[in-house]
Write a protein that holds these residues in place. Structure first.
Motif, short mmCIF file in Angstrom:
data_model
loop_
_atom_site.label_atom_id
_atom_site.label_comp_id
_atom_site.label_asym_id
_atom_site.label_seq_id
_atom_site.Cartn_x
_atom_site.Cartn_y
_atom_site.Cartn_z
N UNK A 39 -4.89 -0.97 11.90
CA UNK A 39 -3.67 -0.13 12.38
C UNK A 39 -2.44 -0.82 12.93
N UNK A 40 -2.63 -2.17 13.20
CA UNK A 40 -1.55 -3.20 13.46
C UNK A 40 -0.97 -3.80 12.10
N UNK A 41 -1.54 -3.35 11.12
CA UNK A 41 -1.05 -3.99 9.81
C UNK A 41 0.34 -3.78 9.37
N UNK A 42 0.65 -4.17 7.99
CA UNK A 42 1.98 -4.05 7.50
C UNK A 42 2.48 -2.90 7.02
N UNK A 43 1.61 -1.90 6.75
CA UNK A 43 1.62 -0.73 5.98
C UNK A 43 1.96 0.62 7.13
N UNK A 44 3.07 1.12 6.86
CA UNK A 44 3.07 2.34 7.54
C UNK A 44 2.83 3.79 6.93
N UNK A 45 2.56 4.79 7.64
CA UNK A 45 2.21 6.01 7.02
C UNK A 45 3.30 6.64 6.07
N UNK A 46 3.06 6.89 4.96
CA UNK A 46 4.18 7.37 3.97
C UNK A 46 4.92 6.40 3.21
N UNK A 47 4.42 5.10 3.57
CA UNK A 47 5.29 3.72 2.83
C UNK A 47 4.68 3.80 1.34
N UNK A 48 5.86 3.57 0.64
CA UNK A 48 5.43 3.39 -0.99
C UNK A 48 5.16 1.80 -1.21
N UNK A 49 4.25 1.75 -1.91
CA UNK A 49 3.77 0.48 -2.60
C UNK A 49 4.29 0.35 -3.87
N UNK A 50 4.95 -0.89 -4.05
CA UNK A 50 5.55 -1.12 -5.43
C UNK A 50 4.45 -2.22 -6.19
N UNK A 51 4.34 -1.60 -7.53
CA UNK A 51 3.22 -2.42 -8.26
C UNK A 51 3.76 -3.86 -8.52
N UNK A 52 4.99 -3.75 -8.98
CA UNK A 52 5.48 -5.09 -9.29
C UNK A 52 5.31 -6.20 -8.13
N UNK A 53 5.80 -5.78 -6.99
CA UNK A 53 5.65 -6.62 -5.79
C UNK A 53 4.21 -7.23 -5.45
N UNK A 54 3.25 -6.13 -5.80
CA UNK A 54 1.80 -6.46 -5.37
C UNK A 54 1.40 -7.32 -6.40
N UNK A 55 1.83 -6.96 -7.80
CA UNK A 55 1.23 -8.09 -8.70
C UNK A 55 1.57 -9.44 -8.63
N UNK A 56 2.99 -9.62 -7.95
CA UNK A 56 3.50 -11.19 -7.76
C UNK A 56 2.64 -11.61 -6.60
N UNK A 90 -2.33 -8.74 -12.93
CA UNK A 90 -1.80 -8.02 -13.71
C UNK A 90 -1.63 -6.63 -13.15
N UNK A 91 -0.50 -5.84 -13.91
CA UNK A 91 -0.34 -4.42 -13.36
C UNK A 91 -1.58 -3.54 -13.70
N UNK A 92 -2.41 -3.71 -14.54
CA UNK A 92 -3.55 -3.07 -14.71
C UNK A 92 -4.43 -3.25 -13.40
N UNK A 149 -8.66 -7.63 -4.99
CA UNK A 149 -7.22 -6.72 -4.60
C UNK A 149 -7.76 -5.34 -4.06
N UNK A 150 -8.54 -4.78 -4.49
CA UNK A 150 -9.00 -3.48 -3.44
C UNK A 150 -9.49 -3.76 -2.25
N UNK A 151 -10.35 -4.77 -2.00
CA UNK A 151 -10.92 -5.06 -0.83
C UNK A 151 -9.90 -5.42 0.20
N UNK A 152 -8.98 -6.43 -0.27
CA UNK A 152 -7.84 -6.89 0.60
C UNK A 152 -6.81 -5.79 1.26
N UNK A 153 -6.32 -5.12 0.15
CA UNK A 153 -5.65 -4.00 0.23
C UNK A 153 -6.08 -2.79 1.26
N UNK A 154 -7.39 -2.59 1.16
CA UNK A 154 -8.11 -1.72 1.78
C UNK A 154 -8.23 -1.96 3.37
N UNK A 155 -8.61 -3.46 3.56
CA UNK A 155 -8.44 -3.77 4.89
C UNK A 155 -7.18 -3.73 5.65
#
Length: 232
Positions: A25-42, A47-49, A14-20
């Protein structure tokens, strides 16, 4: 034990994929965007941990910001933060390199030569012209080796952590600035040679210029293109 190893492995994945994704810079995350744990877990079927541990590691590297009651968000690209980070990096890495040049043994010299050999033979861009992640890995290993002989594991760890925190800014530098005349391979070669020659003063001077070049170019780009608010 199997379960523990499985958890660690899943966190790494999970760490490796999110870090990539964060460094793309053409990815889906914008500066300041919040990451939702439940969405990422799904999304990762984890697990949330596992998600929380991966996000915590990314925050430690400066790619995310952890805020009490608000969770994790993508770091904003800030000129004041970049300037401060660069100043602190120069101070810490200069101290670490100076001590490494003075105290480093044969094992340190061997590691510097070996990591530089790998870095020099790893292209910055891949066959498609995109930034080569392998170069980033080799780049980190070389700079880590340079300061590893400083005699203080804590100092070396702090220097590496600060360098990791600059990775997002480094990607913006590659993507946004027109600094194609830079001979970065020559800069690394000179750093290696000065370190092995035990010329601490010139090695530190070269390191300072090497660290400051990308931030200066990126800050100039922000000012020239009216991006001061986006980088504030």
């Amino acid at each position: 034990m199997t379960s523990q190893r499985g958890t660690i492995t899943r966190t790494e994945e999970v760490y490796d994929e999110l870090r990539a994704e964060l460094l793309n810079l053409n990815g889906q995350y914008a500066p300041g965007q919040r990451l939702k744990l439940l969405d990422l877990a799904q999304r990762f079927s984890a697990s949330l941990s596992v998600i929380r541990e991966a996000l915590t590691r990314l925050a430690e590297q400066g790619l995310l910001v952890a805020t009490p009651q608000r969770g994790f968000s993508v770091r904003e690209l800030s000129v004041p933060d970049l300037a401060d980070l660069t100043q602190v990096r120069v101070q810490i890495e200069s101290l670490a390199l100076q001590q490494a040049v003075t105290l480093g043994d044969v094992a340190w010299e061997t590691a510097v030569v070996a990591t530089h050999h790998t870095l020099e033979r790893t292209p910055v861009t891949d066959a498609t012209g995109q930034f080569n992640e392998g170069w980033s890995v080799a780049h980190r290993a070389f700079h880590q080796a340079l300061v590893a002989g400083c005699g203080s594991p804590r100092l070396a760890e702090i220097a590496t952590s600060l360098r990791d925190s600059a990775e997002l800014y480094r990607r913006w530098y590659w993507a946004l600035t027109d600094d194609h005349k830079r001979n970065i391979a020559g800069e690394h070669r000179q750093l290696k040679d000065l370190a092995l020659e035990r010329n601490a003063d010139l090695a530190v001077e070269q390191l300072k210029a090497h660290i400051e070049r990308a931030p200066q170019a990126l800050i100039a780009y922000a000012h020239e293109h009216g991006l001061d608010s986006a980088f504030a």
